[in-house]
Design a protein around this motif. Sequence first.
Motif, short mmCIF file in Angstrom:
data_model
loop_
_atom_site.label_atom_id
_atom_site.label_comp_id
_atom_site.label_asym_id
_atom_site.label_seq_id
_atom_site.Cartn_x
_atom_site.Cartn_y
_atom_site.Cartn_z
N PHE A 212 -35.05 -85.63 -26.76
CA PHE A 212 -34.36 -86.30 -27.84
C PHE A 212 -35.26 -87.75 -27.96
O PHE A 212 -35.46 -88.44 -27.14
CB PHE A 212 -32.89 -86.74 -27.29
CG PHE A 212 -32.21 -87.60 -28.34
CD1 PHE A 212 -31.21 -87.07 -29.47
CD2 PHE A 212 -32.35 -88.94 -28.33
CE1 PHE A 212 -30.85 -87.96 -30.31
CE2 PHE A 212 -31.71 -89.57 -29.17
CZ PHE A 212 -31.01 -89.06 -30.17
N GLY A 213 -35.37 -87.82 -29.24
CA GLY A 213 -36.03 -89.02 -29.73
C GLY A 213 -35.52 -89.52 -30.92
O GLY A 213 -35.49 -88.74 -31.78
N ALA A 214 -35.53 -90.75 -31.30
CA ALA A 214 -35.02 -91.56 -32.38
C ALA A 214 -35.88 -92.51 -32.87
O ALA A 214 -36.50 -93.21 -32.13
CB ALA A 214 -33.55 -92.22 -32.30
N TYR A 215 -36.24 -92.23 -34.21
CA TYR A 215 -37.33 -93.27 -34.70
C TYR A 215 -36.98 -93.70 -36.28
O TYR A 215 -36.15 -92.82 -36.95
CB TYR A 215 -38.51 -92.40 -35.04
CG TYR A 215 -39.08 -91.53 -33.72
CD1 TYR A 215 -39.72 -92.18 -32.73
CD2 TYR A 215 -38.59 -90.44 -33.50
CE1 TYR A 215 -40.13 -91.72 -31.85
CE2 TYR A 215 -38.96 -90.00 -32.19
CZ TYR A 215 -39.82 -90.45 -31.34
OH TYR A 215 -40.13 -89.89 -30.23
N ILE A 216 -37.07 -94.84 -36.46
CA ILE A 216 -36.77 -95.46 -37.78
C ILE A 216 -38.13 -96.17 -38.20
O ILE A 216 -38.73 -96.28 -37.49
CB ILE A 216 -35.84 -96.74 -37.75
CG1 ILE A 216 -36.37 -97.72 -36.71
CG2 ILE A 216 -34.36 -96.10 -37.06
CD1 ILE A 216 -35.07 -98.97 -36.60
N GLY A 217 -37.91 -96.37 -39.77
CA GLY A 217 -39.36 -96.64 -40.43
C GLY A 217 -38.91 -97.31 -41.63
O GLY A 217 -37.82 -97.31 -42.24
N ILE A 218 -39.99 -97.94 -42.25
CA ILE A 218 -39.93 -98.42 -43.62
C ILE A 218 -41.30 -97.97 -44.37
O ILE A 218 -42.40 -98.01 -43.83
CB ILE A 218 -39.74 -99.82 -43.71
CG1 ILE A 218 -39.80 -100.35 -45.00
CG2 ILE A 218 -40.97 -100.66 -43.13
CD1 ILE A 218 -39.11 -101.81 -45.27
N ASN A 219 -41.16 -97.49 -45.49
CA ASN A 219 -42.35 -97.27 -46.32
C ASN A 219 -42.30 -97.90 -47.66
O ASN A 219 -41.39 -98.02 -48.47
CB ASN A 219 -42.02 -95.66 -46.79
CG ASN A 219 -43.31 -94.91 -47.39
OD1 ASN A 219 -44.36 -95.79 -47.44
ND2 ASN A 219 -43.07 -93.87 -48.08
N ALA A 220 -43.30 -98.72 -47.69
CA ALA A 220 -43.53 -99.76 -48.84
C ALA A 220 -44.64 -99.02 -49.76
O ALA A 220 -45.66 -98.80 -49.38
CB ALA A 220 -43.77 -101.05 -48.57
N ARG A 221 -44.42 -98.91 -51.06
CA ARG A 221 -45.48 -98.25 -52.07
C ARG A 221 -45.73 -99.38 -53.11
O ARG A 221 -44.77 -100.22 -53.43
CB ARG A 221 -44.84 -97.22 -52.61
CG ARG A 221 -44.53 -96.00 -51.78
CD ARG A 221 -43.63 -94.83 -52.64
NE ARG A 221 -42.30 -95.39 -52.95
CZ ARG A 221 -41.45 -95.28 -51.99
NH1 ARG A 221 -41.31 -95.28 -50.95
NH2 ARG A 221 -40.06 -95.90 -52.46
N PHE A 222 -46.98 -99.41 -53.61
CA PHE A 222 -47.38 -100.43 -54.55
C PHE A 222 -48.29 -99.61 -55.64
O PHE A 222 -48.89 -98.54 -55.24
CB PHE A 222 -47.98 -101.62 -53.92
CG PHE A 222 -49.05 -101.31 -53.05
CD1 PHE A 222 -50.34 -101.37 -53.49
CD2 PHE A 222 -48.88 -101.30 -51.74
CE1 PHE A 222 -51.31 -101.07 -52.82
CE2 PHE A 222 -50.02 -101.13 -50.82
CZ PHE A 222 -51.19 -100.98 -51.04
#
Length: 743
Positions: A733-743
């Motif tokens: 089991f593994g949990a991952y969070i993130g943010i993706n910024a586009r320009f």
Amino acid sequence: MKLRLFGALAVCTSCGLFAQQTPTQTKQDSIESLNEVVISAKVLLGSKFEAQNRTGSAYYISPAELKQHNYTDINRVFNSVPGVNVYEEDGFGLRPNISLRGTSPERSSKITIMEDGVLIAPAPYSAPAAYYFPNVARMEAVEILKGSSQVQYGPFTSGGAINFVSTPIPTAFSGSVLATYGSFNTSNLHVKAGNSHKNFGYMLEYQNYRSNGFKDLDNGGDTGFDKDDLVAKFKVNTNPEAKIGQELEFKFQYSDETSDETYLGLTEADFSQNPFRRYAASQKDQMNAEHLQFMATHILAFSDYFKITTTGYYNEFSRNWFKLNDLNANGARVNLTNLLEDPASFPEAYSIITGVSNSDANALRMKNNNREYTSKGVQTKFDYHWYTGTVFHDLEVGMRYHYDEEDRFQWVDTYDITNGIMTLNTAGTPGTDANRISDANAFASYVLYKIKFNNWTFTPGLRYENITLGQQNYGTSDLNRTGSNLTEKENKVDVFIPGIGFNYRFDNNFNVFGGVHKGFSPPGNSAGEKPEESINYELGSRFNFLGFAGEVVGFYNDYSNLLGSDLAATGGTGSLDQFNAGEVEVKGLELLLNYDILSGRSTNFRIPVNFSYTYTHTEFKNSFESGSEIWGVVEEGDEMPYIPNHQFFAGIGLEHAKFAVNLNGRYRGEFRTIAGTGEIPANYKVDSNFIVDLSAKYHLNSNFSFTGNIINALNNEYAASRVPSGLRPGHPFGAYIGINARF
């Protein structure tokens, strides 16, 4: 779907597809009845459209599919693709073992692997075992070809070809930053930016992927990795209105890896107690690797109908996997595979590797598997298409000159272990364990002719491979390579590889396709060693019925001579020597289904459902002995190892303009690690497993999104493999969070 017309060229503005119009077509024609032109020299397919209109089985993993889960593990990316068998090794996909339609999966060494249309295995002809594998997390798309339509791509044509499409230079200034973090201190940072102007463009990309690992090393320590990837592209081109268009693109890629990975697995009893344990004797094991690529591609477009593409490439890969090779106990050398299969027969050796007992000096033999690879060449492709009335013709001619080599310069250090801590006793002398160079010179060419008339498409093709494989073994005493004790090998292969495929389209919702082609894999460098050869057949259908879109394919591969390899990765000695396995039959069924539960309804939501299934049956048609630590003693009627009979994938999602949630389940059937038939003995069996993954995205606006992933959501503890030595676990089991910024 919108089409814009530019003379004879139709462009789908919503999906980027290009299609060639015939003189009788109108703007009302559907895109399914158009003839697609070549989009890029760096792709095999380029789109879902092209994959669904091949005369052979093909699959295109689109940018949208890759972004759905933001997987960094290629094994998980391939879960949804029928006909692809993989078995894990480290839980992160660092060195995958991939089989297409029953080819031997060990180190993906029996399939053609490319990046941007260029061979990318360390030494594709002389040492194809993929200790380097492109990082899928930085890819734009992944393409898989099976069946008769792969004669354009070689040298391996028995199973198929995989092409990784790297991030292209954007048409306007754009970029993105993706940062994720989660379990086991695992992080992924991916940054890219680029722009195009009238006569030039560029793209820069960097990725860092690292983890502390999920295994528990006796006495503590990391069991993870740290990987960097840097890509730079630059292109210059003529004015768009130029009578003859030209483009020159340069690509630079560099990657490095430090991973605290081992070949040392666990005994059955220890795996049952704690599958994530790592023995103390693996504490020094580490892989260090660097990969470098230079690539230049020139495109000469005389018209929309005639194009010449030429690519020069140079790849370097160096790696040293420093790892426990064997040990001395009771005055005898003990093989790790034998030890972990039957620890009761080697009690002193077992107590040493677990750190329970102190060892004698020089008891642990640590091998520096030091190798350097070079792969370079130039390839060119001529593509010309034309009409005679309403009949469409496409002629493609390709040529490639290629050279590669593997330079082994290896040695053994010896250690003792005291109170669970290893200490160097004797540093070995480089070159005293292996000191040889294996190389290959290869000229390949092919002709593929496509003809479309009425609802029929035929693609006869012919590939030619001329290969000289050699080895210079300087011996373990001639460390300066003066040639005083030189032994040499040479093997030559000259082969034609024909194939033909067809496609009959009843209407835009139903077609039948199939074909037959020769399967081929190069032999080793021992004089007279025969190549792998087979005759491969497939018959399938693509359909769209009552909202269900899908594909069903049956295949049959008839090997007159299958080749096996002595790889340390599968419990062998690591010599890479190949052996003839004789006649083998591989047959199976591939099924793919897609359905949107809300299709046709007036709603802002989608509920896509996906299902794929693969059945594979293998059978040796003769008896032989491969060696106890490879496939064992093979009897007629035995099944090949490492290939499960059944595997399936099922996924369901809830998608909206603002968010998306996707739930996937993957089942992989049990498989054997030694050839056999009937019930698999417990000590040669990898049990079946069912793994569920979950992903979610929320789009804050057009520039920012939040991502979340759960790997192995049910936290199933399962064995991924038994090789190289002992049982090893899959990702927990593994949990991952993130943010993706586009320009």
